[in-house]
Structure formats: C-alpha cells, structure tokens
Design a protein around this motif. Structure first.
Motif, PDB file in Angstrom:
ATOM      1  N   LEU A  42     -13.952  17.467  26.668  1.00 35.27           N
ATOM      2  CA  LEU A  42     -12.766  16.916  27.376  1.00 35.27           C
ATOM      3  C   LEU A  42     -11.660  18.147  27.384  1.00 35.27           C
ATOM      4  O   LEU A  42     -11.639  18.926  26.776  1.00 35.27           O
ATOM      5  CB  LEU A  42     -12.242  15.827  26.278  1.00 35.27           C
ATOM      6  N   GLN A  52      -7.021  13.063  29.830  1.00 36.21           N
ATOM      7  CA  GLN A  52      -8.059  14.003  29.377  1.00 36.21           C
ATOM      8  C   GLN A  52      -9.350  13.610  30.417  1.00 36.21           C
ATOM      9  O   GLN A  52      -9.604  12.536  30.910  1.00 36.21           O
ATOM     10  CB  GLN A  52      -8.554  13.759  28.095  1.00 36.21           C
ATOM     11  N   LEU A  54     -13.443  14.275  31.355  1.00 35.24           N
ATOM     12  CA  LEU A  54     -14.712  14.694  30.637  1.00 35.24           C
ATOM     13  C   LEU A  54     -15.571  15.653  31.410  1.00 35.24           C
ATOM     14  O   LEU A  54     -15.633  15.262  32.754  1.00 35.24           O
ATOM     15  CB  LEU A  54     -15.725  13.579  30.384  1.00 35.24           C
ATOM     16  N   GLN A  94     -17.574  16.642  22.707  1.00 36.41           N
ATOM     17  CA  GLN A  94     -17.861  14.956  22.672  1.00 36.41           C
ATOM     18  C   GLN A  94     -19.341  15.090  22.333  1.00 36.41           C
ATOM     19  O   GLN A  94     -19.548  13.891  22.020  1.00 36.41           O
ATOM     20  CB  GLN A  94     -17.602  14.534  24.237  1.00 36.41           C
TER      21      GLN A  94
END
Length: 111
Positions: A42, A52, A54, A94
């Motif tokens: 992110l 944010q 990804l 992530q």
C-alpha cells in the motif's frame, strides 16, 4: 533479539503464526532479509493523502530494507523490494509470498 525464518507461504501470515508461541505481543521489527516471489504494498498518493492505493507485483523482489512493529500480536511491516533493472518498490506490505527462497525477520521484543 529473536529471529524468525519463513521458507514457504506469506511473510506476514507466517510471522503472525510464529509469534504466537512463544507469545510476543509487542516488538520492533528491526530488519528483514531475503527474497520474495511476489508482493503487494500500500502507498499513499500525493494527490489524495487521505487514501491508500494497493499495488500488486507478480515478480520477485529482494528485500533491501524493512522496518515495522508488532502491536498486540498484529504485524505491521514497511519494506523496500529490489526488482528488475535496479528499481526499488516500497510501501506498507500487504502480501509477500516466499517460495523459492527464504526470509529472516529480526525482532526486538519491547517487554
């Protein structure tokens, strides 16, 4: 200092499982070394700092720097990955899949 190794699976998920026995509720992630097969991070865009985004990468990345924390058993990791042509991609991790290589996480418990 505690050292945890990941050989197969997701780096964050594996580390979260490993710190449960022995229970390490809070720690500083001092560094991580290794190579991931693919990853997702992110980032905060400059045009919309309240959000944010990804970014997913289906390519290997060498971990060139990583810091983070464990708070109440939850792992938070920020890392930079070296990819092809000498580029570096970083952000709040992530997903980081380990398969062909390994990663070692160096933790310093805060209690």
């Amino acid at each position: 200092m505690r050292i945890f190794e990941v050989r197969n699976g997701d780096l964050i998920e594996s580390l979260t499982r490993q710190i449960k026995a022995p229970w390490i509720p809070d720690a500083a992630i001092v560094t991580v070394v290794g190579i991931v097969d693919d990853f997702a991070v992110l980032t905060t865009p400059s045009d919309d700092p309240g959000t944010q985004r990804l970014h997913e990468y289906d390519k290997p990345g060498g971990i060139v720097s990583a810091v983070g924390e464990v708070r109440d058993g939850q792992v938070r990791l920020h890392a930079s990955f070296a990819v092809d042509e000498g580029r570096v991609i970083g952000g709040h991790v992530q997903r980081a899949t380990i398969g062909r290589h390994f990663a070692r996480v160096y933790l310093l418990p805060t209690e």
